[in-house]
Each structure stands twice: as structure tokens, then as C-alpha cells.
Design a protein around this motif. Sequence first.
Motif, PDB file in Angstrom:
ATOM      1  N   ALA A  73       0.754  -1.058  -0.066  1.00 19.99           N
ATOM      2  CA  ALA A  73       0.004  -0.033  -0.022  1.00 19.99           C
ATOM      3  C   ALA A  73       1.006   1.106   0.059  1.00 19.99           C
ATOM      4  O   ALA A  73       0.629   2.059  -0.646  1.00 19.99           O
ATOM      5  CB  ALA A  73      -0.861   0.030   1.150  1.00 19.99           C
ATOM      6  N   LEU A  74       2.017   1.274   0.938  1.00 21.64           N
ATOM      7  CA  LEU A  74       2.823   2.353   0.758  1.00 21.64           C
ATOM      8  C   LEU A  74       3.584   2.679  -0.421  1.00 21.64           C
ATOM      9  O   LEU A  74       3.998   3.743  -1.021  1.00 21.64           O
ATOM     10  CB  LEU A  74       3.750   2.318   1.996  1.00 21.64           C
ATOM     11  CG  LEU A  74       3.160   2.409   3.548  1.00 21.64           C
ATOM     12  CD1 LEU A  74       4.201   2.697   4.490  1.00 21.64           C
ATOM     13  CD2 LEU A  74       2.251   3.454   3.601  1.00 21.64           C
ATOM     14  N   LEU A  75       3.970   1.395  -1.057  1.00 21.12           N
ATOM     15  CA  LEU A  75       4.473   1.557  -2.422  1.00 21.12           C
ATOM     16  C   LEU A  75       3.532   2.197  -3.443  1.00 21.12           C
ATOM     17  O   LEU A  75       4.050   3.058  -4.215  1.00 21.12           O
ATOM     18  CB  LEU A  75       4.776   0.025  -2.891  1.00 21.12           C
ATOM     19  CG  LEU A  75       5.977  -0.524  -2.354  1.00 21.12           C
ATOM     20  CD1 LEU A  75       6.310  -1.984  -2.748  1.00 21.12           C
ATOM     21  CD2 LEU A  75       7.617   0.119  -2.624  1.00 21.12           C
ATOM     22  N   GLY A  76       2.271   1.888  -3.314  1.00 20.87           N
ATOM     23  CA  GLY A  76       1.302   2.495  -4.288  1.00 20.87           C
ATOM     24  C   GLY A  76       1.118   3.991  -3.978  1.00 20.87           C
ATOM     25  O   GLY A  76       1.009   4.697  -4.969  1.00 20.87           O
ATOM     26  N   GLN A  77       1.643   4.474  -2.509  1.00 23.39           N
ATOM     27  CA  GLN A  77       1.450   5.741  -2.317  1.00 23.39           C
ATOM     28  C   GLN A  77       2.464   6.579  -2.826  1.00 23.39           C
ATOM     29  O   GLN A  77       2.383   7.510  -3.554  1.00 23.39           O
ATOM     30  CB  GLN A  77       1.544   5.883  -0.869  1.00 23.39           C
ATOM     31  CG  GLN A  77       0.170   5.594  -0.092  1.00 23.39           C
ATOM     32  CD  GLN A  77      -1.120   6.184  -0.569  1.00 23.39           C
ATOM     33  OE1 GLN A  77      -0.892   7.221  -0.939  1.00 23.39           O
ATOM     34  NE2 GLN A  77      -2.150   5.474  -0.207  1.00 23.39           N
ATOM     35  N   PRO A 104      11.951   1.933  -8.248  1.00 21.08           N
ATOM     36  CA  PRO A 104      12.833   0.673  -8.586  1.00 21.08           C
ATOM     37  C   PRO A 104      12.239  -0.674  -8.920  1.00 21.08           C
ATOM     38  O   PRO A 104      11.362  -0.622  -8.797  1.00 21.08           O
ATOM     39  CB  PRO A 104      13.958   0.534  -7.399  1.00 21.08           C
ATOM     40  CG  PRO A 104      12.975   1.093  -6.377  1.00 21.08           C
ATOM     41  CD  PRO A 104      12.106   2.050  -6.794  1.00 21.08           C
ATOM     42  N   VAL A 105      12.948  -1.400  -9.687  1.00 25.05           N
ATOM     43  CA  VAL A 105      12.535  -2.532 -10.245  1.00 25.05           C
ATOM     44  C   VAL A 105      12.049  -3.440  -9.305  1.00 25.05           C
ATOM     45  O   VAL A 105      10.954  -4.100  -8.800  1.00 25.05           O
ATOM     46  CB  VAL A 105      13.400  -3.418 -11.158  1.00 25.05           C
ATOM     47  CG1 VAL A 105      13.154  -4.852 -11.447  1.00 25.05           C
ATOM     48  CG2 VAL A 105      13.759  -2.746 -12.443  1.00 25.05           C
ATOM     49  N   ALA A 106      12.592  -3.541  -7.955  1.00 23.36           N
ATOM     50  CA  ALA A 106      12.496  -4.437  -6.861  1.00 23.36           C
ATOM     51  C   ALA A 106      11.012  -4.131  -6.266  1.00 23.36           C
ATOM     52  O   ALA A 106      10.113  -4.774  -5.935  1.00 23.36           O
ATOM     53  CB  ALA A 106      13.497  -4.314  -5.837  1.00 23.36           C
ATOM     54  N   ALA A 107      10.550  -2.817  -6.411  1.00 22.49           N
ATOM     55  CA  ALA A 107       9.232  -2.393  -5.816  1.00 22.49           C
ATOM     56  C   ALA A 107       8.311  -2.907  -6.743  1.00 22.49           C
ATOM     57  O   ALA A 107       7.216  -3.189  -6.395  1.00 22.49           O
ATOM     58  CB  ALA A 107       9.449  -0.653  -5.670  1.00 22.49           C
ATOM     59  N   THR A 108       8.500  -2.647  -8.262  1.00 19.90           N
ATOM     60  CA  THR A 108       7.267  -3.196  -8.993  1.00 19.90           C
ATOM     61  C   THR A 108       7.430  -4.601  -8.879  1.00 19.90           C
ATOM     62  O   THR A 108       6.116  -5.157  -8.997  1.00 19.90           O
ATOM     63  CB  THR A 108       7.918  -2.698 -10.418  1.00 19.90           C
ATOM     64  OG1 THR A 108       8.073  -1.436 -10.550  1.00 19.90           O
ATOM     65  CG2 THR A 108       6.657  -3.122 -11.567  1.00 19.90           C
ATOM     66  N   VAL A 119       5.153  -5.458  -6.137  1.00 17.95           N
ATOM     67  CA  VAL A 119       3.597  -5.268  -6.291  1.00 17.95           C
ATOM     68  C   VAL A 119       3.101  -6.229  -7.097  1.00 17.95           C
ATOM     69  O   VAL A 119       1.708  -6.981  -6.943  1.00 17.95           O
ATOM     70  CB  VAL A 119       3.306  -3.925  -7.119  1.00 17.95           C
ATOM     71  CG1 VAL A 119       2.139  -3.623  -7.474  1.00 17.95           C
ATOM     72  CG2 VAL A 119       3.757  -2.636  -6.121  1.00 17.95           C
ATOM     73  N   VAL A 120       3.800  -6.753  -8.009  1.00 19.91           N
ATOM     74  CA  VAL A 120       3.375  -8.068  -8.906  1.00 19.91           C
ATOM     75  C   VAL A 120       3.401  -9.185  -8.217  1.00 19.91           C
ATOM     76  O   VAL A 120       2.099  -9.902  -8.169  1.00 19.91           O
ATOM     77  CB  VAL A 120       4.349  -8.262  -9.904  1.00 19.91           C
ATOM     78  CG1 VAL A 120       4.043  -9.573 -10.827  1.00 19.91           C
ATOM     79  CG2 VAL A 120       4.343  -7.234 -11.026  1.00 19.91           C
ATOM     80  N   ARG A 135      -4.347  -2.221  -6.184  1.00 18.62           N
ATOM     81  CA  ARG A 135      -4.611  -0.592  -5.871  1.00 18.62           C
ATOM     82  C   ARG A 135      -3.279  -0.192  -6.253  1.00 18.62           C
ATOM     83  O   ARG A 135      -3.112   0.969  -6.958  1.00 18.62           O
ATOM     84  CB  ARG A 135      -4.854  -0.002  -4.451  1.00 18.62           C
ATOM     85  CG  ARG A 135      -6.485  -0.317  -4.410  1.00 18.62           C
ATOM     86  CD  ARG A 135      -6.718  -0.349  -2.825  1.00 18.62           C
ATOM     87  NE  ARG A 135      -8.257  -0.304  -2.534  1.00 18.62           N
ATOM     88  CZ  ARG A 135      -8.749  -0.451  -1.245  1.00 18.62           C
ATOM     89  NH1 ARG A 135      -7.934  -0.635  -0.269  1.00 18.62           N
ATOM     90  NH2 ARG A 135     -10.017  -0.698  -1.040  1.00 18.62           N
ATOM     91  N   ALA A 136      -2.185  -0.485  -5.673  1.00 17.77           N
ATOM     92  CA  ALA A 136      -0.963   0.043  -5.991  1.00 17.77           C
ATOM     93  C   ALA A 136      -0.488   0.015  -7.413  1.00 17.77           C
ATOM     94  O   ALA A 136       0.511   0.665  -7.997  1.00 17.77           O
ATOM     95  CB  ALA A 136       0.158  -0.609  -5.051  1.00 17.77           C
ATOM     96  N   ALA A 137      -0.852  -1.085  -8.082  1.00 11.86           N
ATOM     97  CA  ALA A 137      -0.553  -1.180  -9.556  1.00 11.86           C
ATOM     98  C   ALA A 137      -0.987  -0.291 -10.389  1.00 11.86           C
ATOM     99  O   ALA A 137      -0.498   0.131 -11.443  1.00 11.86           O
ATOM    100  CB  ALA A 137      -0.876  -2.716  -9.980  1.00 11.86           C
ATOM    101  N   ALA A 138      -2.081   0.466 -10.173  1.00  9.30           N
ATOM    102  CA  ALA A 138      -2.779   1.516 -11.169  1.00  9.30           C
ATOM    103  C   ALA A 138      -2.033   2.279 -11.700  1.00  9.30           C
ATOM    104  O   ALA A 138      -2.027   2.500 -13.120  1.00  9.30           O
ATOM    105  CB  ALA A 138      -4.006   1.723 -10.426  1.00  9.30           C
ATOM    106  N   PRO A 139      -1.122   3.073 -10.966  1.00  7.34           N
ATOM    107  CA  PRO A 139      -0.101   4.123 -11.695  1.00  7.34           C
ATOM    108  C   PRO A 139       0.955   3.792 -12.310  1.00  7.34           C
ATOM    109  O   PRO A 139       1.912   4.428 -12.759  1.00  7.34           O
ATOM    110  CB  PRO A 139       0.254   5.239 -10.446  1.00  7.34           C
ATOM    111  CG  PRO A 139      -0.029   4.119  -9.166  1.00  7.34           C
ATOM    112  CD  PRO A 139      -0.907   3.028  -9.506  1.00  7.34           C
TER     113      PRO A 139
END
Length: 227
Positions: A117-121, A133-137, A140-141, A157-161
Motif C-alpha cells: 500500500a505504501l509502495l502505491g502511495q 525501482p524494479v524491486a518495488a514493481t 507489487v506484482v 490498488r498500488a499497481a494502478a499508476p
Amino acid sequence: MDADRPTPRASPERRRLLLAAAVCAALLGACGQQSSDVAAPPPPQAMDPMPTASSPFRSAFDSLAALPPDGELAELRASAALSRLQGQVTDDDIALAEPLAGLANSDRAAIRATAVALLGQLATASGDGAPLPVAATEAVVRGMDDDDASVRLEATRAAAPLEGEAIHRALLGRLADSSPLVRFQALQALQARGSLTTDAEARAEALKLREDPDRLVRELAQAVVSE
């Protein structure tokens, strides 16, 4: 030399030179004594570094990294979301993306959900700025395929942007999720990305949701994709 012969007296000029030399010697001695009595000034002390103010988002990360009880995490997510809405997520906070990706591997589902969720923010706040960074994406996956529905929901939710083929494929997979909340969020994310009009596969999967057993999912599908 005759012992009875008187010793020649110094000339007036020589006497003046001798007197001046004596005066100089006395002055130099006095100056040396004075300098030895004066304490040397203390060496300058190093200044303490100025404290740096913590951003609201960093405070949320610090709270999460402390692994609080699950009951506190919903409030933590809400405060982080509010800080983003108020424009208080700073460019420096992007540096927290990789540590958050690490927390997304926690054994506790509530920690994983909060981390993504914080990654999405971060992703939403960064906009067209520095990408995650790639690790964050990747976190999320992975979150979208988590065993826990709450993690899948937050990851969707985080993936949307976020951009990228892996994100797109993961969102397509969530259209068939067992949780109606996840299906709703995935459909909403794909619609916002324009995928329902540009991607035939996404459109075909979204059409199936026009008959979804969940009313909200069904109504959203009927609103965003036509036969």
C-alpha cells in the motif's frame, strides 16, 4: 700596556647604543612573560549536525519497519495516504521503495499489505517523476498473487499508476480473482490505464464481468465496457 694608564671611557654614542640594547632586552623579557601567562584559546568544537526533519511518509515507514501490531496498520496506511493527498510525500521518500519491497516479503499478511500500500502511495505521488525501482514493481506484482486477499487488494490498488507488461498481466489476472473487491479494483485500474479500449484481451476479460455475481463489479463493467 702601562697599568697606570687610565682606561678609555666609552664614547657618548656607544653609551646610547648600550642603553637602547638593555631597554629592548627588558621589553622582550616582559612580553615573553606576559604571553606565557595568557592561556591559549580552546580549539573550536565541532558543531553537531543539524537534525533533518522526517517527512510524514518516512514516519509511516519507520512505524512499519518497527513491525507494529496488526491492529495499528490500518491507521498507518490511512495516515500515509493522507500525507500523499496533502502533497507531503517528498522526492527523498522514493529512497524508501526498496526497503518497502523487502517488507512486502514479511511472514505477516498485514505487514505485506501495508508495504505494498505504501509502495502505491509512492507510485502515485511520484507521477511523472522518478520511477519506482524494479524491486518495488516486482513486489507489487507478487502482491497481486498473494494467498491473502487483503494483500492482493492493496497490491492491485498500488499497481494502478505503474507501467510495464508484468503489471498489466498481473492486473488482467485479478479480473478473475476470488475476491469481488480485487476484481472491482483490477477493472477500475485497467479502465483508468486505457487498457479496456486499447487491449483486446483486457476488453474480452472485462466483458465477462458484465455478468459478475457481485453487483458492484457487474455495474462497473457495464459502465466501462460495452458489447
